[in-house]
Design an enzyme around this catalytic site. Structure first.
Site, PDB file in Angstrom:
ATOM      1  N   LYS A  92     -35.850  27.873  92.072  1.00 31.08           N
ATOM      2  CA  LYS A  92     -34.531  28.526  92.207  1.00 31.08           C
ATOM      3  C   LYS A  92     -33.772  27.889  93.363  1.00 31.08           C
ATOM      4  O   LYS A  92     -34.365  27.635  94.420  1.00 31.08           O
ATOM      5  CB  LYS A  92     -34.737  30.024  92.432  1.00 31.08           C
ATOM      6  CG  LYS A  92     -33.461  30.854  92.428  1.00 31.08           C
ATOM      7  CD  LYS A  92     -33.788  32.347  92.519  1.00 31.08           C
ATOM      8  CE  LYS A  92     -32.540  33.210  92.551  1.00 31.08           C
ATOM      9  NZ  LYS A  92     -32.855  34.661  92.628  1.00 31.08           N
ATOM     10  N   SER A  94     -30.642  37.689  89.197  1.00 34.82           N
ATOM     11  CA  SER A  94     -30.018  36.446  89.583  1.00 34.82           C
ATOM     12  C   SER A  94     -30.864  35.200  89.294  1.00 34.82           C
ATOM     13  O   SER A  94     -30.325  34.092  89.296  1.00 34.82           O
ATOM     14  CB  SER A  94     -29.698  36.481  91.082  1.00 34.82           C
ATOM     15  OG  SER A  94     -30.883  36.508  91.844  1.00 34.82           O
ATOM     16  N   SER A 103     -34.138  40.747  90.504  1.00 36.22           N
ATOM     17  CA  SER A 103     -33.740  39.405  90.065  1.00 36.22           C
ATOM     18  C   SER A 103     -34.832  38.525  89.486  1.00 36.22           C
ATOM     19  O   SER A 103     -34.534  37.460  88.946  1.00 36.22           O
ATOM     20  CB  SER A 103     -33.089  38.658  91.221  1.00 36.22           C
ATOM     21  OG  SER A 103     -31.757  39.059  91.341  1.00 36.22           O
TER      22      SER A 103
HETATM   23  N1  GLN Z   1     -28.639  42.403  90.698  1.00 31.34           N
HETATM   24  C1  GLN Z   1     -28.946  42.870  92.027  1.00 31.34           C
HETATM   25  C2  GLN Z   1     -27.839  42.460  92.966  1.00 31.34           C
HETATM   26  O1  GLN Z   1     -26.902  41.910  92.506  1.00 31.34           O
HETATM   27  C3  GLN Z   1     -30.260  42.320  92.467  1.00 31.34           C
HETATM   28  C4  GLN Z   1     -30.170  40.896  92.827  1.00 31.34           C
HETATM   29  C5  GLN Z   1     -31.487  40.319  93.300  1.00 31.34           C
HETATM   30  O2  GLN Z   1     -32.537  40.900  93.101  1.00 31.34           O
HETATM   31  N2  GLN Z   1     -31.380  39.191  93.987  1.00 31.34           N
HETATM   32  O3  GLN Z   1     -27.908  42.668  94.126  1.00 31.34           O
END
Ligand code: GLN
Length: 468
Positions: free
Chosen positions: A67, A142, A166
């Site tokens: 990532k 994400s 995410s």
């Molecule tokens: N979707 C959540 C956010 O936007 C979690 C994102 C994540 O786990 N990095 O914060």
């Protein structure tokens, strides 16, 4: 079977038997990336030269996609943000160093929501990623690039990060296994911080066994990350031997089932998953986590608050895009940030700065921390009665690109994953089935207590078998 289709265990077996080398594996992944990435957009960049050089130096190593917020020496690390375009990492993150020492090499940088804020990878400032099961749909986020790469066989396995879901939600959307380790199990040194009291790095893989192997390779104490205790890292792959549902106490919580807005197919697949566990010998235990309904509000105070502090470093001086328009120090800061960050990141910084500002700190941030403690206690009480919770992973299957325009609707995607993140416990997403009409993958989530990854992985492995 092409080499890029292999999982970690199969790749390791083939390497050990001398059937192929790491270079063959990397070449196969490169061919696949060339053929397929135009359509899927899982990778942002792929430094073939570095991947092949690492493979040559480590002929028994398995390539892993990374990532784009984890630092790998000599590689870009953009966090999918224009802010960090052109940045090249001067060092390896601890997870990368650990991985290299245990038979893996980083290969390719995968897309994500900008600074890991989002649930669809649509917030990437650098490109679109499509779901390999239906290219009109999102891969989740994400860690959407990681999930699309694993689910579309553009890699052997990938690293993702999870702050509020995410790893798990994109794993569910792309038919992968994803594990969010307990807070502190994996070092974040060299991983761009989003919300420091929540962030964890974890594996995204084609099987539970693969996830266990990769987790074992990255986990452990690191003196560069003070949240990592000295607890030894168990042999997670070995822990899977003889995994079975027999006698496992599976906790079922109404707060995760009788929820408005859950897609009926997700509900059906979750109900069937519960029934399959019971049929395989699990004991179903009713539990209640009464503060679950507050988790969303708590997360969207704490995570933006921490993000606003963490992202202060991107000011065009030490890090990040530097505006050409700046006339003085003040405009250098404001213009660089205005030009470099995308809309969701700005929204979080504004929310976070607001809840931390004097006069509001106690009312928002202080109170959110107290409710966080109540949420954590809910889990402690639930785990006194059961070994693991089984819940839906995400309220819907993968949605269409552009379908969710309203940020609040997007936030609701993490309804089921955020509470366990706030509690710091470990959780997995394991493929559970496909929707009837749209044929989209759906995962279920297992949640276990803090540092109970062996148990989590055993139960996940047993489920993988009963879900067949
Ligand atoms: N979707 C959540 C956010 O936007 C979690 C994102 C994540 O786990 N990095 O914060």
């Amino acid at each position: 079977m092409e080499l890029y289709e292999l999982g970690i265990r199969q790749a390791q077996d083939g390497l050990a038997k001398g059937e192929f080398t790491s270079t063959d594996l990397v070449r196969s992944v490169i061919d696949r990336w060339r053929a397929k990435n135009g359509e899927i957009g899982a990778y942002l960049t792929f430094d073939e030269e570095q991947a092949l050089a690492l493979a040559k130096a480590n002929p028994k190593a398995v390539p892993v996609a990374v990532k784009d917020l984890i630092n790998v020496e000599g590689q870009p690390c953009t966090c999918a943000s224009k802010m960090l375009k052109g940045y090249v990492s001067p060092y390896d993150a601890t997870v990368i160093r650990n991985m290299k020492a245990r038979g893996f090499i980083p290969a390719g940088r995968v897309n994500m929501d900008e600074f890991a804020m989002g649930s669809s990878t649509e917030n990437s400032g650098l490109g679109v990623t499509r779901n390999p099961y239906d290219p009109t749909r999102v891969p989740g986020g994400s860690s959407g690039g990681s999930a699309a790469a694993v689910g579309g066989n553009l890699c052997i396995a990938a690293l993702g990060t999870d702050t509020g879901g995410s790893i798990r939600q994109p794993a569910s959307f792309c038919n992968c296994v994803g594990v969010k380790p307990s807070y502190g199990r994996v070092s974040r040194y060299g991983v761009t911080a989003f919300a420091s009291s929540l962030d964890q790095v974890g594996p995204m893989a084609k099987s539970v066994e693969d996830a266990a192997i990769l987790l074992g390779a990255i986990a452990g104490h690191d003196e560069m990350d003070g949240t990592t205790p000295e607890d030894p890292v168990p042999d997670y792959a070995k822990a899977l031997e003889g995994a079975s549902m027999e006698g496992v106490r599976i906790g079922i919580a109404k707060e995760y089932l009788d929820v408005e807005g859950v897609d009926p197919e997700v509900r059906r697949i979750t109900d069937e998953a519960i029934a399959k566990c019971e049929a395989a010998g699990a004991e179903l235990v009713e539990v209640s986590l009464p503060h679950t309904g507050y988790a969303m509000a708590v997360y969207y105070i704490i995570a933006p608050a921490e993000a606003s502090a963490n992202l202060a470093r991107f000011d065009g001086v030490r890090y990040g895009h530097r505006s050409a328009e700046a006339k003085d120090v003040f405009s250098l800061d404001t213009k660089s940030r205005a030009e470099g960050f995308g809309p969701e990141v700005k929204r979080r910084i504004i929310m976070g700065t607001y809840v931390l500002s004097s006069g509001y700190y106690d009312a928002y941030y202080g109170r959110a921390q107290k409710v966080r403690t109540l949420i954590k206690r809910d889990f402690d009480e639930a785990f006194a009665k059961c070994d693991a919770l089984l819940t839906p992973c995400a309220p819907t299957p993968a949605f269409r690109i552009g379908e969710l325009q309203d940020p609040l609707t997007m936030y609701l995607n993490d309804l089921f994953t955020i509470p366990s993140s706030l509690a710091g416990v470990c959780a997995s997403s394991v493929p559970a089935g496909f929707t009837r009409d749209t044929k989209l993958p759906v995962g279920v989530q297992f949640i276990c207590g803090g540092f109970e990854e062996e148990r989590l992985l055993r139960i996940s492995r047993a489920f993988e078998e009963v879900a067949k």
